[in-house]
Design an enzyme around this catalytic site. Structure first.
Site, PDB file in Angstrom:
ATOM      1  N   PHE A 150      -7.115  -9.448  -2.221  1.00 13.06           N
ATOM      2  CA  PHE A 150      -8.036  -8.391  -1.780  1.00 13.06           C
ATOM      3  C   PHE A 150      -9.487  -8.859  -1.759  1.00 13.06           C
ATOM      4  CE2 PHE A 150      -8.595  -7.953  -6.383  1.00 13.06           C
ATOM      5  CZ  PHE A 150      -9.963  -7.718  -6.471  1.00 13.06           C
ATOM      6  N   LYS A 174      -0.101 -11.918   6.138  1.00 13.74           N
ATOM      7  CA  LYS A 174       0.223 -10.713   5.353  1.00 13.74           C
ATOM      8  C   LYS A 174      -0.995 -10.459   4.459  1.00 13.74           C
ATOM      9  CE  LYS A 174       1.292  -9.101   1.891  1.00 13.74           C
ATOM     10  NZ  LYS A 174       0.374  -8.162   1.178  1.00 13.74           N
ATOM     11  N   GLU A 177      -2.776  -5.418   0.730  1.00 14.74           N
ATOM     12  CA  GLU A 177      -2.613  -4.010   1.110  1.00 14.74           C
ATOM     13  C   GLU A 177      -3.780  -3.151   0.632  1.00 14.74           C
ATOM     14  OE1 GLU A 177      -0.976  -5.900  -1.008  1.00 14.74           O
ATOM     15  OE2 GLU A 177       0.479  -4.770  -2.201  1.00 14.74           O
ATOM     16  N   ARG A 178      -4.688  -3.741  -0.198  1.00 15.44           N
ATOM     17  CA  ARG A 178      -5.851  -2.961  -0.673  1.00 15.44           C
ATOM     18  C   ARG A 178      -6.942  -2.870   0.397  1.00 15.44           C
ATOM     19  NH1 ARG A 178      -3.308  -1.966  -4.518  1.00 15.44           N
ATOM     20  NH2 ARG A 178      -2.581  -3.384  -6.120  1.00 15.44           N
ATOM     21  N   CYS A 282     -12.807 -15.882  -7.222  1.00 13.94           N
ATOM     22  CA  CYS A 282     -12.062 -16.876  -8.005  1.00 13.94           C
ATOM     23  C   CYS A 282     -12.970 -18.013  -8.428  1.00 13.94           C
ATOM     24  CB  CYS A 282     -10.897 -17.411  -7.216  1.00 13.94           C
ATOM     25  SG  CYS A 282     -11.456 -18.332  -5.805  1.00 13.94           S
ATOM     26  N   GLU A 384      -8.275 -14.270 -17.313  1.00 11.41           N
ATOM     27  CA  GLU A 384      -9.137 -13.971 -16.166  1.00 11.41           C
ATOM     28  C   GLU A 384      -9.342 -12.455 -16.139  1.00 11.41           C
ATOM     29  OE1 GLU A 384      -7.457 -14.153 -12.127  1.00 11.41           O
ATOM     30  OE2 GLU A 384      -9.305 -15.138 -11.502  1.00 11.41           O
TER      31      GLU A 384
HETATM   32  P1  NAD Z   1      -2.446 -10.557  -6.191  1.00 12.80           P
HETATM   33  O1  NAD Z   1      -1.732 -11.747  -6.720  1.00 12.80           O
HETATM   34  O2  NAD Z   1      -2.198  -9.241  -6.833  1.00 12.80           O
HETATM   35  O3  NAD Z   1      -2.105 -10.345  -4.631  1.00 12.80           O
HETATM   36  C1  NAD Z   1      -2.184 -11.398  -3.707  1.00 12.80           C
HETATM   37  C2  NAD Z   1      -1.158 -11.162  -2.609  1.00 12.80           C
HETATM   38  O4  NAD Z   1       0.153 -11.201  -3.177  1.00 12.80           O
HETATM   39  C3  NAD Z   1      -1.305  -9.826  -1.895  1.00 12.80           C
HETATM   40  O5  NAD Z   1      -1.165 -10.024  -0.506  1.00 12.80           O
HETATM   41  C4  NAD Z   1      -0.181  -8.998  -2.462  1.00 12.80           C
HETATM   42  O6  NAD Z   1       0.336  -8.074  -1.537  1.00 12.80           O
HETATM   43  C5  NAD Z   1       0.872 -10.025  -2.811  1.00 12.80           C
HETATM   44  N1  NAD Z   1       1.704  -9.604  -3.958  1.00 12.80           N
HETATM   45  C6  NAD Z   1       1.287  -8.861  -5.016  1.00 12.80           C
HETATM   46  N2  NAD Z   1       2.319  -8.670  -5.864  1.00 12.80           N
HETATM   47  C7  NAD Z   1       3.393  -9.301  -5.340  1.00 12.80           C
HETATM   48  C8  NAD Z   1       4.745  -9.475  -5.763  1.00 12.80           C
HETATM   49  N3  NAD Z   1       5.205  -8.945  -6.914  1.00 12.80           N
HETATM   50  N4  NAD Z   1       5.564 -10.191  -4.987  1.00 12.80           N
HETATM   51  C9  NAD Z   1       5.133 -10.742  -3.836  1.00 12.80           C
HETATM   52  N5  NAD Z   1       3.855 -10.597  -3.378  1.00 12.80           N
HETATM   53  C10 NAD Z   1       2.995  -9.899  -4.127  1.00 12.80           C
HETATM   54  O7  NAD Z   1      -4.001 -10.929  -6.207  1.00 12.80           O
HETATM   55  P2  NAD Z   1      -5.244  -9.979  -5.899  1.00 12.80           P
HETATM   56  O8  NAD Z   1      -5.413  -9.030  -7.035  1.00 12.80           O
HETATM   57  O9  NAD Z   1      -5.169  -9.433  -4.530  1.00 12.80           O
HETATM   58  O10 NAD Z   1      -6.432 -11.051  -5.913  1.00 12.80           O
HETATM   59  C11 NAD Z   1      -7.109 -11.450  -7.071  1.00 12.80           C
HETATM   60  C12 NAD Z   1      -6.595 -12.776  -7.581  1.00 12.80           C
HETATM   61  O11 NAD Z   1      -6.702 -13.762  -6.577  1.00 12.80           O
HETATM   62  C13 NAD Z   1      -7.407 -13.310  -8.750  1.00 12.80           C
HETATM   63  O12 NAD Z   1      -6.524 -13.833  -9.711  1.00 12.80           O
HETATM   64  C14 NAD Z   1      -8.245 -14.424  -8.128  1.00 12.80           C
HETATM   65  O13 NAD Z   1      -8.645 -15.444  -9.004  1.00 12.80           O
HETATM   66  C15 NAD Z   1      -7.301 -14.939  -7.107  1.00 12.80           C
HETATM   67  N6  NAD Z   1      -7.993 -15.669  -6.064  1.00 12.80           N
HETATM   68  C16 NAD Z   1      -7.873 -17.022  -6.075  1.00 12.80           C
HETATM   69  C17 NAD Z   1      -8.552 -17.777  -5.132  1.00 12.80           C
HETATM   70  C18 NAD Z   1      -8.437 -19.264  -5.129  1.00 12.80           C
HETATM   71  O14 NAD Z   1      -8.823 -19.866  -4.143  1.00 12.80           O
HETATM   72  N7  NAD Z   1      -7.947 -19.898  -6.171  1.00 12.80           N
HETATM   73  C19 NAD Z   1      -9.333 -17.136  -4.163  1.00 12.80           C
HETATM   74  C20 NAD Z   1      -9.415 -15.748  -4.171  1.00 12.80           C
HETATM   75  C21 NAD Z   1      -8.731 -15.020  -5.138  1.00 12.80           C
END
Ligand code: NAD
Length: 503
Positions: A150, A174, A177-178, A282, A384
């Site tokens: 998100f 994909k 969804e937020r 991140c 985190e």
């Molecule tokens: P998230 O892991 O909750 O969601 C990421 C994606 O995974 C979304 O598209 C979501 O729909 C999907 N997803 C969520 N739960 C799932 C499941 N059980 N099974 C399959 N798919 C699922 O992450 P978020 O809250 O959207 O983003 C924040 C996180 O992203 C933080 O931990 C941040 O550090 C990380 N991030 C990392 C980087 C990097 O480059 N390392 C960059 C941006 C964000």
């Protein structure tokens, strides 16, 4: 009236048919503004079929023509910059300046992708043996998919699809969804730029959509950016189904402040690095390790009033420096961590809990928060938090501070503030971290370098964009060619050393 969002398949917006929806909120007010369709496995498979059908034509399109589409897309991004930034801010909550900055970082990857004819050039070795030449070429992987978080709804998708498409793949996005609206809008602009239909499809959804992408044999590669727990699952499931996977995950980025550092500069840098985008980056700095009490006291003393006076507000307030966090659960999680820090004995210097803004009482606002005297066994140090919370740890020596960085579970970014070249060099050489800054608090690599962490911050072998992006989205083929006229009489066709196949 709540707007109903759509998927984007075969060059047009399509309605969701699963009957399942996810609410999209305005995080500044807590109101539901839109609802996104959550795709069924069947809908995802249709998108995969569409991408597979588009693949042969696009893969055979000369790289220079694919680059032309990227040049057109770049122009459209400039033209629609304000609209895209507004979409980011509406659904994510970050300030407009921040949103624009993020679209610009995505645009820079598009600019890198414009150079794809050059980037795909292979190596050629004449006469690897008598009459034998060898060359390599990079070919597309096939249908690729991107699953995005998100916090950067425009930038992170643009880390992925421009590189994948420029390399000759087709792509299914994909989005989170937020804040899903940017995904479809970017795809529309790609089509306006000349991308053939089916080459970029956008499917909104949750676990069901993701699991279908991870297991369907029609998908060749998965790029994921998100949290570590989900990233590990994506990597393991995708790899078990024979896919190439890169999963960029969570972080706890340390900034070391040496006794000789320019404290004014370090404090200035920390304000943006720890609190910009409400800490939902991140690459946000979430731990400051001050070496020696003198540096720590000076750093905290200067920083505290700046954190206290950070202006929190909706993106529509041009004077706001920090927007709300993404969801009510996020706000509650962050506030819970602040409570844990206090209970564990850390010194809460600035408390951002309990903020209520007039007219935005139901918004998900958390104020800038600063802890001092944090120790490495506390949850506010280990986990985190992904909010506007900075923890200060005091170390007695450089070696102790460096060891903290090395021992931490995450390895995305780290920075050192010092005037000493030896210390800086030792730090950059020794830490097990993917992106390192010297007097630069958020060392995010530019588009023509590659972005990615080590340890629990990245699963898979490739970082994202830059040459690592080209490597991830292509398969290497090496050709060894001999033409009959080059074969000498009596040539040996086995692999004995000294034979004229050279091996
Ligand atoms: P998230 O892991 O909750 O969601 C990421 C994606 O995974 C979304 O598209 C979501 O729909 C999907 N997803 C969520 N739960 C799932 C499941 N059980 N099974 C399959 N798919 C699922 O992450 P978020 O809250 O959207 O983003 C924040 C996180 O992203 C933080 O931990 C941040 O550090 C990380 N991030 C990392 C980087 C990097 O480059 N390392 C960059 C941006 C964000």
């Amino acid at each position: 009236m709540t707007e109903e969002l759509m998927h984007f398949v075969d060059g047009v917006r399509v309605k969701g048919t699963s009957g399942r929806f996810g609410d999209v909120f305005n995080p500044a007010t807590g109101e539901v503004t839109k609802r996104a369709p959550l795709a069924s496995a069947d809908e995802v498979r249709k998108a995969i079929a569409s991408s597979a059908a588009a693949l042969p034509g696009w893969a055979a399109t000369p790289p220079a023509k694919r680059a032309q589409v990227m040049f057109n897309f770049r122009d459209l991004l400039h033209k629609h910059m304000d609209e895209l930034a507004e979409l980011v801010s509406q659904e994510h909550g970050k300030t407009l300046d921040d949103a624009k900055g993020s679209v610009t970082r995505g645009l820079e990857v598009v600019e890198f992708a414009c150079g794809i004819p050059h980037l795909l050039k292979g190596d050629y070795s004449a006469s690897v043996a008598g009459g034998v030449d060898s060359f390599n070429t990079r070919q597309p992987v096939g249908v690729c998919a991107g699953i995005t978080p998100f916090n950067f709804p425009a930038m992170v998708p643009m880390w992925m699809f421009p590189m994948a498409l420029a390399c000759g793949n087709t792509f299914i996005l994909k989005p989170s969804e937020r804040d899903p609206s940017c995904g479809v809008r970017l795809a529309e602009l790609m089509f306006e730029a000349g991308l053939p239909e089916g080459c970029l499809n956008v499917i909104n959804g949750d676990k069901e959509a993701v699991d279908t992408l991870l297991t369907d044999p029609g998908v060749g590669a998965i790029s994921f950016v998100g949290s570590t727990a989900i990233g590990r699952y994506i990597y393991e499931t995708g790899a078990a189904h024979g896919k190439r996977v890169q999963a960029l995950c969570g972080a706890k980025n340390h900034m070391i402040i040496m006794p000789d550092a320019d404290i004014d500069q370090a404090v200035d840098a920390t304000i943006g690095a720890a609190y910009g985008s409400a800490g939902e980056r991140c690459m946000a700095v979430s731990v400051a390790v001050a070496v020696g009490d003198e540096a720590a006291d000076a750093f905290v003393k200067q920083l505290a009033p700046r954190v206290q006076s950070l202006k929190v507000g909706p993106y529509t307030d041009a004077s706001a420096e920090m927007g709300p966090v993404i969801t009510r659960e996020s706000k509650e999680r962050i506030e819970r961590y602040i409570g844990e820090g206090l209970a564990d004995g850390a010194e809460l210097v600035v408390d951002g809990r309990g903020i209520s803004l007039q007219g935005y009482e139901n918004g998900y606002f958390v104020g800038g928060t600063l802890f001092d005297r944090v120790t490495t066994e506390m949850s506010i140090y280990k986990d985190e938090i992904f909010g506007p919370v900075l923890v200060v740890v005091r170390a007695e020596s450089y070696d102790e501070a460096k060891q903290m960085v090395i021992d931490h579970e995450y390895g995305n970014g780290a920075a050192i503030f010092t005037r000493d070249g030896d210390t800086a060099r030792n730090f950059t050489q020794d830490v097990n971290i993917g992106m390192v800054g010297v007097n630069v608090p958020i060392p995010v690599p530019v588009a023509y370098h590659s972005f990615g962490g080590w340890k629990a911050s990245l699963f898979g072998d490739h970082s994202i964009h830059g040459m690592e992006g080209v490597r991830f989205y292509t398969k290497l083929k090496t050709v060894t060619a001999r033409w009959p006229s080059g074969i000498k009489e009596g040539a040996v066709f086995n692999f004995h050393s000294g034979s004229d196949t050279g091996h």
